[in-house]
Design an enzyme around this catalytic site. Structure first.
Site, PDB file in Angstrom:
ATOM      1  N   GLU A 169      28.615  16.025   7.625  1.00 32.55           N
ATOM      2  CA  GLU A 169      29.095  14.860   7.255  1.00 32.55           C
ATOM      3  C   GLU A 169      27.596  13.909   7.977  1.00 32.55           C
ATOM      4  OE1 GLU A 169      29.758  11.425   8.513  1.00 32.55           O
ATOM      5  OE2 GLU A 169      30.453  12.293  10.360  1.00 32.55           O
ATOM      6  N   GLY A 208      21.077  17.620   7.211  1.00 35.80           N
ATOM      7  CA  GLY A 208      22.403  18.051   6.240  1.00 35.80           C
ATOM      8  C   GLY A 208      21.104  19.176   5.739  1.00 35.80           C
ATOM      9  N   LYS A 266      25.517  23.618  19.110  1.00 35.48           N
ATOM     10  CA  LYS A 266      24.137  22.525  19.638  1.00 35.48           C
ATOM     11  C   LYS A 266      24.767  21.145  19.004  1.00 35.48           C
ATOM     12  CE  LYS A 266      21.020  20.872  18.107  1.00 35.48           C
ATOM     13  NZ  LYS A 266      20.123  19.881  19.139  1.00 35.48           N
ATOM     14  N   GLY A 298      25.457  15.063  11.046  1.00 35.50           N
ATOM     15  CA  GLY A 298      23.874  14.009  11.303  1.00 35.50           C
ATOM     16  C   GLY A 298      23.467  13.746  10.404  1.00 35.50           C
ATOM     17  N   SER A 299      21.817  14.149   9.901  1.00 38.49           N
ATOM     18  CA  SER A 299      21.326  12.938   9.133  1.00 38.49           C
ATOM     19  C   SER A 299      21.594  13.362   7.803  1.00 38.49           C
ATOM     20  CB  SER A 299      19.871  12.860   9.364  1.00 38.49           C
ATOM     21  OG  SER A 299      19.122  13.361   9.667  1.00 38.49           O
TER      22      SER A 299
HETATM   23  P1  NAD Z   1      18.735  14.680  13.228  1.00 40.66           P
HETATM   24  O1  NAD Z   1      20.218  14.439  11.668  1.00 40.66           O
HETATM   25  O2  NAD Z   1      18.047  14.630  13.555  1.00 40.66           O
HETATM   26  O3  NAD Z   1      20.046  15.416  14.574  1.00 40.66           O
HETATM   27  C1  NAD Z   1      21.637  15.886  14.294  1.00 40.66           C
HETATM   28  C2  NAD Z   1      21.699  17.342  14.652  1.00 40.66           C
HETATM   29  O4  NAD Z   1      21.141  18.541  14.055  1.00 40.66           O
HETATM   30  C3  NAD Z   1      20.815  16.989  16.507  1.00 40.66           C
HETATM   31  O5  NAD Z   1      21.333  18.374  16.531  1.00 40.66           O
HETATM   32  C4  NAD Z   1      19.735  18.118  15.740  1.00 40.66           C
HETATM   33  O6  NAD Z   1      18.834  18.526  17.312  1.00 40.66           O
HETATM   34  C5  NAD Z   1      19.677  18.871  14.824  1.00 40.66           C
HETATM   35  N1  NAD Z   1      18.845  19.083  14.255  1.00 40.66           N
HETATM   36  C6  NAD Z   1      17.464  18.227  14.102  1.00 40.66           C
HETATM   37  N2  NAD Z   1      16.875  18.968  13.469  1.00 40.66           N
HETATM   38  C7  NAD Z   1      17.454  20.153  12.829  1.00 40.66           C
HETATM   39  C8  NAD Z   1      16.751  21.208  11.949  1.00 40.66           C
HETATM   40  N3  NAD Z   1      15.647  21.209  11.764  1.00 40.66           N
HETATM   41  N4  NAD Z   1      17.666  22.804  11.598  1.00 40.66           N
HETATM   42  C9  NAD Z   1      18.933  22.336  12.331  1.00 40.66           C
HETATM   43  N5  NAD Z   1      19.168  21.753  13.534  1.00 40.66           N
HETATM   44  C10 NAD Z   1      18.379  20.619  13.492  1.00 40.66           C
HETATM   45  O7  NAD Z   1      20.042  13.386  13.209  1.00 40.66           O
HETATM   46  P2  NAD Z   1      19.654  11.968  13.936  1.00 40.66           P
HETATM   47  O8  NAD Z   1      17.893  12.281  14.426  1.00 40.66           O
HETATM   48  O9  NAD Z   1      19.578  12.550  15.969  1.00 40.66           O
HETATM   49  O10 NAD Z   1      19.593  10.447  13.814  1.00 40.66           O
HETATM   50  C11 NAD Z   1      18.827  10.015  12.641  1.00 40.66           C
HETATM   51  C12 NAD Z   1      19.720   9.667  11.339  1.00 40.66           C
HETATM   52  O11 NAD Z   1      20.893  10.037  11.112  1.00 40.66           O
HETATM   53  C13 NAD Z   1      19.994   8.626  12.713  1.00 40.66           C
HETATM   54  O12 NAD Z   1      19.560   7.053  11.664  1.00 40.66           O
HETATM   55  C14 NAD Z   1      21.779   8.334  11.202  1.00 40.66           C
HETATM   56  O13 NAD Z   1      21.289   7.655  10.181  1.00 40.66           O
HETATM   57  C15 NAD Z   1      21.942   9.630  11.500  1.00 40.66           C
HETATM   58  N6  NAD Z   1      22.741   9.913  11.864  1.00 40.66           N
HETATM   59  C16 NAD Z   1      24.046  10.182  11.525  1.00 40.66           C
HETATM   60  C17 NAD Z   1      25.457  10.338  12.174  1.00 40.66           C
HETATM   61  C18 NAD Z   1      26.241  11.014  11.410  1.00 40.66           C
HETATM   62  O14 NAD Z   1      27.845  10.692  12.260  1.00 40.66           O
HETATM   63  N7  NAD Z   1      26.672  11.215  10.147  1.00 40.66           N
HETATM   64  C19 NAD Z   1      25.024  10.988  13.583  1.00 40.66           C
HETATM   65  C20 NAD Z   1      23.932  11.108  13.689  1.00 40.66           C
HETATM   66  C21 NAD Z   1      23.151  10.288  13.101  1.00 40.66           C
END
Ligand code: NAD
Length: 477
Positions: free
Chosen positions: A246, A229, A171, A224-225
């Site tokens: 991560e 996570g 996803k 992701g965030s």
């Molecule tokens: P996010 O964690 O919201 O999204 C990452 C992934 O998780 C996306 O594919 C998203 O669709 C999915 N996701 C969102 N909600 C979910 C849920 N309830 N269950 C399962 N999957 C879900 O991150 P974001 O909104 O894209 O970015 C927000 C913050 O995250 C950024 O400002 C940054 O600080 C951090 N970030 C970190 C990384 C990294 O490489 N570590 C990458 C992107 C963002």
């Protein structure tokens, strides 16, 4: 309009619902993607299971490796197309997009070659026994990825899982998923069996949540965030499924007063500016020993003042950030720091002629930042660097370890003993001595501790993350 890729075919999914994807450089609709739901995820998991029990699972390790390597060659054959797609989808400068596709291809080269080199071992045990320890795939692995490096993340998360023999369901982030979909199609073209690689696009709380909670997933890889996570880990726990997380960082670059300043300054800047600061391992804090603080920061300021943000085609130091929400987030850090009276040491510029609707932010260097401030503790995920003076080695280590994160650190000093002492005590999954490497480094184990997450990606160690270790004890007398 781009569609899911499930069981070797592009499909609009169960509902046919779509959502707009905006080009970050213009703010205008770039394409539409399918909005996957729990039923689409279920279809993808079933397809992956069938592939694992069928054509994909029956391949030898060498055959898997050859297919993976072949896909790496296809990435290079489609280099310009993929780089352009990545740049338009994420807004990143073309040079960064090209570096990303190059790194993406490296994952296929590395893990294609590694697939048939995962050996178990024999344990000497009691007389009359033989003990073999072997590594087996989980079956179906789930992958939820962010928007900052879509093609590289595909390589980093999916390819070791495939090399171990798992079938995968991805996803990707709704903001940027074009290259992942293209890679899945290319995989099919080079001969991956149907169902080995499945991509379901859509919203996190729908498709993402459904994937993390699916009982058919044997292991989950999330990037992701920290907030999401944690939710993913809780969902995995309900099914007794392990996961790697991560989650980003607040990585310190520590500069001692004997450092090679000329070597350090450009790298310190690049470590935060790369990908417009949207890098989990960005060097977002620079810690400088008091005696050279003014001189060092003046040199960094000189570089920061020259930074320009522009469209992918302008190919400048930075692009836009991914979307309006992220721009608002970065801007709130900058505005709050200014309101708190934290000195702005230098600012870059947004280039003339960028589209009005683009999500551009001005690269900004703050310092000295008061300890405990938001700029010290929270990940900005934008081109904002926070500077902190420190007194001695103890103070440097204390300051470096003062956040809840622990992903990457760098130590700049010519003193060999100090290089070792500081590297050992700084809380991070990777430490660079007299250098910094955000992204790339496919061979190097990578991952965090604390709020940066857990588990390791890259290198040979990532293969073991995607495997169940089985001990076979044979009593034969
Ligand atoms: P996010 O964690 O919201 O999204 C990452 C992934 O998780 C996306 O594919 C998203 O669709 C999915 N996701 C969102 N909600 C979910 C849920 N309830 N269950 C399962 N999957 C879900 O991150 P974001 O909104 O894209 O970015 C927000 C913050 O995250 C950024 O400002 C940054 O600080 C951090 N970030 C970190 C990384 C990294 O490489 N570590 C990458 C992107 C963002």
């Amino acid at each position: 309009m781009t569609q899911h890729f499930i069981n070797g075919r592009q499909t609009a999914g169960r509902t046919g619902e779509t959502m707009a994807v905006l080009a970050p450089a213009t703010g205008e609709e770039f394409t539409r993607i399918a909005c996957g739901n729990a039923a689409d995820i279920d279809d993808a998991v079933k397809a992956a299971r069938a592939a694992y029990e069928g054509a994909w699972g029956k391949l030898t390790a060498a055959e898997r490796g050859r297919l993976i390597a072949r896909l790496g060659l296809a990435v290079l054959d489609h280099f310009d197309e993929l780089a352009l797609l990545e740049a338009r989808d994420t807004g990143k400068p073309m040079a960064q997009a090209k570096a990303d596709i190059e790194a993406c291809a490296r994952y296929f080269e590395f893990y294609g070659g590694a697939a048939d080199k995962v050996h178990g071992h024999i344990v000497p045990f009691l007389n009359g026994y033989s003990v073999n320890v072997v590594h087996e795939p989980y079956g179906v692995t789930g992958h939820i990825l962010p928007w900052n490096y879509p093609a590289q993340m595909f390589g980093r998360s999916l390819v070791p899982a495939l090399a171990m023999g798992n079938a995968v369901v991805l996803k990707p982030a709704e903001e940027a998923c074009q290259t992942a979909l293209r890679l899945a199609v290319l995989a099919s073209e080079v001969g991956f069996p149907d169902g080995a690689i499945n991509v379901v696009t859509g919203r996190g709380h729908e498709a993402g949540a459904a994937l993390s909670a699916h009982p058919g997933i044997g292991f989950m890889s999330f990037t992701g965030s920290p907030e999401v996570g944690k939710m993913v880990q809780i969902a995995c726990a309900e099914n007794y499924v392990a996961c790697t997380l991560e989650l980003g960082g607040k990585s310190p670059q520590i500069v001692f007063d004997d450092a090679d300043v000329d070597a350090a300054v450009p790298i310190v800047c690049k470590a935060i500016v790369q990908n417009t600061g949207q890098t989990c391992s960005a060097g977002s804090r620079v810690l400088v020993q008091q005696g050279i603080y003014d001189e060092f920061m003046e040199a960094v300021a000189g570089q920061f003042a020259k930074l320009r943000a522009g469209t992918p085609e302008m190919d400048l130091d930075c692009g836009p950030v991914i979307n309006a929400k992220q721009r608002g987030r970065v801007q709130s850090f900058v505005d709050q720091a200014r309101e708190a009276g934290i000195p702005v040491i230098a600012e870059g510029q947004i280039a003339q002629g960028v589209p009005n609707g683009g999500f551009f932010v001005t690269p900004t260097l703050f310092g000295p930042v008061p300890r405990g401030n938001r700029l010290e503790q929270e990940e900005v995920f934008g081109p904002v660097l926070a500077a902190f003076p420190f007194s001695d080695e103890e103070d440097a280590i204390r300051t470096a370890n003062s956040t809840a994160y622990g992903l990457v650190a760098s130590v700049w000093t010519k003193d060999g003993g100090r290089q070792q002492r500081v590297s050992k005590r700084v809380r991070a999954g990777q430490v660079f001595i007299n250098g910094y490497g955000a992204g790339g480094g496919i061979e190097l184990p990578f991952g965090g501790t604390g709020k940066s997450g857990h588990g390791r990606e890259k290198g040979f160690i990532a293969l073991e993350e995607f495997a169940v270790t089985k001990t076979i004890v044979h009593k034969h007398g």
